[in-house]
Design an enzyme around this catalytic site. Structure first.
Site, PDB file in Angstrom:
ATOM      1  N   ARG A  84      39.314  41.992  28.256  1.00  0.00           N
ATOM      2  CA  ARG A  84      37.959  42.274  28.735  1.00  0.00           C
ATOM      3  C   ARG A  84      36.960  41.318  28.110  1.00  0.00           C
ATOM      4  O   ARG A  84      36.938  41.153  26.900  1.00  0.00           O
ATOM      5  CB  ARG A  84      37.605  43.718  28.365  1.00  0.00           C
ATOM      6  CG  ARG A  84      36.151  44.090  28.533  1.00  0.00           C
ATOM      7  CD  ARG A  84      35.807  44.365  29.988  1.00  0.00           C
ATOM      8  NE  ARG A  84      34.416  44.751  30.119  1.00  0.00           N
ATOM      9  CZ  ARG A  84      33.978  45.996  30.101  1.00  0.00           C
ATOM     10  NH1 ARG A  84      34.827  46.981  29.961  1.00  0.00           N
ATOM     11  NH2 ARG A  84      32.710  46.269  30.235  1.00  0.00           N
ATOM     12  N   ARG A  94      36.347  43.335  36.605  1.00  0.00           N
ATOM     13  CA  ARG A  94      36.791  43.398  35.204  1.00  0.00           C
ATOM     14  C   ARG A  94      38.270  43.733  35.096  1.00  0.00           C
ATOM     15  O   ARG A  94      38.849  44.394  35.960  1.00  0.00           O
ATOM     16  CB  ARG A  94      35.948  44.395  34.422  1.00  0.00           C
ATOM     17  CG  ARG A  94      35.848  45.737  35.084  1.00  0.00           C
ATOM     18  CD  ARG A  94      34.577  46.443  34.687  1.00  0.00           C
ATOM     19  NE  ARG A  94      33.387  45.653  34.958  1.00  0.00           N
ATOM     20  CZ  ARG A  94      32.247  45.797  34.294  1.00  0.00           C
ATOM     21  NH1 ARG A  94      32.145  46.661  33.330  1.00  0.00           N
ATOM     22  NH2 ARG A  94      31.215  45.059  34.595  1.00  0.00           N
ATOM     23  N   ASP A  97      38.126  48.665  32.274  1.00  0.00           N
ATOM     24  CA  ASP A  97      36.913  49.367  31.866  1.00  0.00           C
ATOM     25  C   ASP A  97      37.331  50.775  31.471  1.00  0.00           C
ATOM     26  O   ASP A  97      37.991  51.468  32.259  1.00  0.00           O
ATOM     27  CB  ASP A  97      35.998  49.423  33.096  1.00  0.00           C
ATOM     28  CG  ASP A  97      34.559  49.708  32.774  1.00  0.00           C
ATOM     29  OD1 ASP A  97      34.195  49.694  31.592  1.00  0.00           O
ATOM     30  OD2 ASP A  97      33.794  49.930  33.731  1.00  0.00           O
ATOM     31  N   ASP A  99      35.610  54.309  30.155  1.00  0.00           N
ATOM     32  CA  ASP A  99      34.329  54.987  29.947  1.00  0.00           C
ATOM     33  C   ASP A  99      34.573  56.398  29.410  1.00  0.00           C
ATOM     34  O   ASP A  99      35.375  57.143  29.991  1.00  0.00           O
ATOM     35  CB  ASP A  99      33.562  55.114  31.268  1.00  0.00           C
ATOM     36  CG  ASP A  99      33.065  53.786  31.802  1.00  0.00           C
ATOM     37  OD1 ASP A  99      32.731  52.914  30.980  1.00  0.00           O
ATOM     38  OD2 ASP A  99      33.035  53.614  33.034  1.00  0.00           O
TER      39      ASP A  99
HETATM   40  N1  LIG Z   1      35.323  51.455  42.896  1.00  0.00           N
HETATM   41  C1  LIG Z   1      34.873  51.001  41.722  1.00  0.00           C
HETATM   42  N2  LIG Z   1      33.820  50.167  41.706  1.00  0.00           N
HETATM   43  C2  LIG Z   1      33.357  49.687  40.526  1.00  0.00           C
HETATM   44  C3  LIG Z   1      33.967  50.074  39.301  1.00  0.00           C
HETATM   45  C4  LIG Z   1      35.072  50.956  39.353  1.00  0.00           C
HETATM   46  O1  LIG Z   1      35.652  51.346  38.311  1.00  0.00           O
HETATM   47  N3  LIG Z   1      35.493  51.393  40.577  1.00  0.00           N
HETATM   48  N4  LIG Z   1      33.512  49.567  38.132  1.00  0.00           N
HETATM   49  C5  LIG Z   1      32.539  48.683  38.115  1.00  0.00           C
HETATM   50  C6  LIG Z   1      32.186  48.073  36.834  1.00  0.00           C
HETATM   51  O2  LIG Z   1      31.042  48.621  36.320  1.00  0.00           O
HETATM   52  C7  LIG Z   1      31.814  48.249  39.313  1.00  0.00           C
HETATM   53  N5  LIG Z   1      32.321  48.824  40.513  1.00  0.00           N
END
Ligand SMILES: Nc1nc2c(c(=O)[nH]1)N=C(CO)CN2
Length: 164
Positions: A84, A94, A97, A99
């Site tokens: 990352r 990315r 991620d 969260d």
């Molecule tokens: N469908 C989907 N879209 C995204 C995602 C994600 O995890 N899933 N994460 C993001 C990064 O902030 C931006 N857009």
């Protein structure tokens, strides 16, 4: 003292499905923690810039003795391990991620962490996986997560395979 913590996983670069599976495995070996649930793994349309690959998304539930900030340092380390980079487009692509979506019923708001996660109520790729694990989930603000599905369509999101 343990807390139940929901962690959202997302990836859309390199081999995103493989990355999500590896990251789920890495959550199983966090110190002072146990993995107690995993949602289905989904393919989802990108939120934000449309000129990026579809995402793979999932949610994991862990029971942990780690504080929110200890857990956050571990999730950042897992993200880093998967290459990352922390520069680039807002809502851009990315490799991984992670969260912290919910930390028990706690509300946290500081420079590093906003929990519940600020986008939780608007994102189909968070809401539906949360409901896979806990169909009667209630947010600290009192919102019943299932009630959010009325206004948040699946938007083409499809489960890839069962992890159970
Ligand atoms: N469908 C989907 N879209 C995204 C995602 C994600 O995890 N899933 N994460 C993001 C990064 O902030 C931006 N857009």
């Amino acid at each position: 003292m343990t807390e139940l913590v929901y962690v959202g996983l997302g990836a859309n670069l390199k081999s995103p499905l493989e990355t999500i599976k590896l990251a789920i495995n890495e959550l199983t070996v966090l110190p002072h923690s146990e993995l107690v649930g995993v949602s289905k793994i989904y393919s989802s349309k990108p939120m934000g810039p449309a000129d990026q690959p579809d995402y793979i998304n999932a949610v994991a539930l862990i029971r942990t003795e780690l504080t929110p900030h200890q857990l956050f340092s571990h999730t950042c380390a897992i993200e880093d391990k998967h290459g990352r980079t922390r520069v680039g487009e807002h809502w851009g692509p990315r490799t991984l991620d992670l969260d912290i979506l919910l930390y028990g019923q706690h509300q946290i708001n500081d420079e590093q962490l906003v929990v519940p996660h600020y986008g939780l109520q608007q994102r189909e790729f968070v809401i539906y996986p949360l409901l896979d694990i806990t169909p009667d989930l209630v947010l600290p603000c009192g919102t019943i997560v299932e009630s959010l599905t009325k206004n948040i369509p699946l938007n083409g999101m499809t489960p890839l395979l069962s992890t159970h």
